[in-house]
Design a protein around this motif. Structure first.
Motif: not given
Length: 483
Positions: A10-36
């Motif tokens: 955890p200490a080595a990870r770059r800190r990102t705002p919670p809202a930005h992190g959630r949006r990024r995770r949602a985009l990644l899941f949407a990309h995975e859904l399209r690819a799958l």
């Protein structure tokens, strides 16, 4: 092969705002859904095409009566129980090819294909010989004589189509592992259309007048005729798939690699594929055991079971196609070294499969008579089938969850522990329960299916535990090797 990089502390990870992190995770899941879904679409259609072959056989044999339906069901049960051992073993190609493709090693993909073809040819020998002795096997199961006779001839006809079927599967694994899923889909559905024509000719017979004094006449073959039609189609599909691959110069399936057998690669494929074959054999075997139990109950029960299980199999093929796409995505993420990608592929696969199977369960409860009416107009068969479809609704979600778990683990080359899970769930829980409830209580056919529900539920829950343990706890590569 590439393995997943460890998750940084955890200490080595770059800190990102919670809202930005959630949006990024949602985009990644949407990309995975399209690819799958892009990979899953043709796979689903291809799997539906496979079951459509059997479905058209069942529908077109249906007018011949309950005995013919029972013979078709018994022949398929004996045939598929062993065929799945060979097919599952060939599925050991898929994770190896998808991981090599994820690592951008095209030559390794071709080497795996060549060894897969050698393995398919070797496996075809015992499976074909097994089908030649279908008659004694059917009689040993104490089935009705009129059912046994036709089932033996049907098995012999299907056995002649085993070599092209296994070679076609090896070629399909090569394409599917690289995400090229459309060719097999197209060939499968062309095969289904040809099979319908072949069934019309070989089940019911035909006479063709070419010229005065020149006639071609084929006598009605009944259930056995449908088996020969399927075999002819399988040989044609193999020829068409081979021609397609040789035409695609960018794939170059045999370019620059040795064509002889490599015992090292065959051993690796068997290490992964043999447990898959045993797992599929255990799963299909318990359903074949259910067919035998139905035969002890009566020919009508066996015929109703054949129709109901055919309907349930059609919905399962959608879950299977989606799960196979999930397996390919997991394997590609493993090859690319993306742990988070593996997690997204697993969660997306589970969500899609369970949601679809839940909708199918509702359909089975709402319109069972209409579904049964697609196959038969016999009121007794429809009455029994309605009850069986109610039981099928109970195991839809469990059936989807277990195949999603199996395929996710398969993509990470984890196959041995899932094999033992399926053997335990189906043969220590499902089969004894089906025998006890079906033959030692007044439930009859409903009791057999209640046992199947218990077995599927046990397997689904144990596989979910295994997925959590392998995919999220500790290094994935070490877990897969230990499995």
């Amino acid at each position: 092969m590439s393995t997943l990089a460890p998750v940084p502390p955890p200490a080595a990870r770059r800190r990102t705002p919670p809202a930005h992190g959630r949006r990024r995770r949602a985009l990644l899941f949407a990309h995975e859904l399209r690819a799958l879904t892009r990979v899953a679409g043709p796979l689903i259609v291809s799997q539906l095409g496979n079951i459509a072959m059997n479905t058209t056989d069942t529908i077109m044999v249906g007018p011949l009566g309950a005995d013919a339906l029972a013979a078709s069901g018994l022949g398929n049960a004996i045939f598929i129980a062993v065929l799945m051992l060979a097919m599952g073993t060939l599925m050991g190609m898929s994770p190896l090819i998808s991981q090599a493709f994820g690592a951008r090693d095209a030559a390794e993909c071709r080497r795996i294909l060549v060894q897969g073809l050698w393995l398919a040819a070797l496996l075809a020998i015992p499976v074909t010989a097994y089908c030649m002795f279908g008659g004694p096997i059917a009689r040993a199961l104490h089935q009705p004589a009129e059912v046994t006779r036709d089932a033996a001839g049907y098995l012999f006809a299907l056995g002649c189509g085993v070599p092209p079927m296994l070679l076609f599967i090896a070629l399909r694994q090569y394409l599917d592992g690289m995400g090229e899923t459309k060719p097999a889909m197209a060939l499968t559905f062309i095969g289904v259309a040809v099979n319908v024509v072949g069934n019309l000719a070989l089940i019911y017979g035909f006479q063709l007048h070419l010229a005065p004094g020149i006639d071609i006449r084929v006598r009605p073959g009944g259930v056995i005729g449908s088996g020969w039609s399927t075999t002819i189609v399988r040989w044609a599909m193999l020829v068409a798939m081979a021609a397609y691959l040789m035409h695609r110069r960018d794939l170059r399936p045999f370019s620059g690699i040795p064509l002889g057998p490599s015992f090292q690669r065959l051993k690796e494929m068997l290490r992964i594929g043999a447990p898959i074959g045993v797992q599929l054999g255990a799963e299909i075997g318990v359903f074949a055991f259910a067919v035998v139990l139905m035969g002890w109950i009566g020919a009508s029960a066996q015929a109703a079971h054949q129709v109901a299980i055919n309907i349930a199999s059609a919905t399962f093929m959608v879950a299977m196609g989606t799960s196979l796409a999930g397996s390919i995505r997991v394997g590609q993420h493993v090859g690319a070294g993306s742990r988070r990608g593996v997690h997204r592929a697993v969660l997306t696969t589970y969500a899609l499969v369970t949601a679809f199977m839940a909708m199918c369960a509702v359909l089975f409860l709402v319109a069972p008579r209409w579904l049964m009416g697609l196959y038969t107009h016999d009121p007794e068969l429809i009455r029994m089938g309605v009850g069986l479809l109610a039981m099928a609704a109970a195991f839809q979600v469990f059936d989807g969850a277990q195949v999603a778990g199996l395929c996710a683990l398969r993509g990470a080359s984890d196959t041995r522990v899932p094999m033992w899970i399926t053997i335990l769930g189906y043969w220590a829980i499902g089969a004894p329960a089906a025998w006890l409830l079906g033959t030692r209580t007044s439930w009859g056919a409903m009791g057999v299916w209640a046992g199947l529900v218990l077995g599927l539920a046990a397997v689904a829950l144990m596989l979910a535990w295994r997925v959590r343990r392998v995919m999220w706890a500790g290094p994935l590569s070490a877990r897969a090797a230990a499995g």
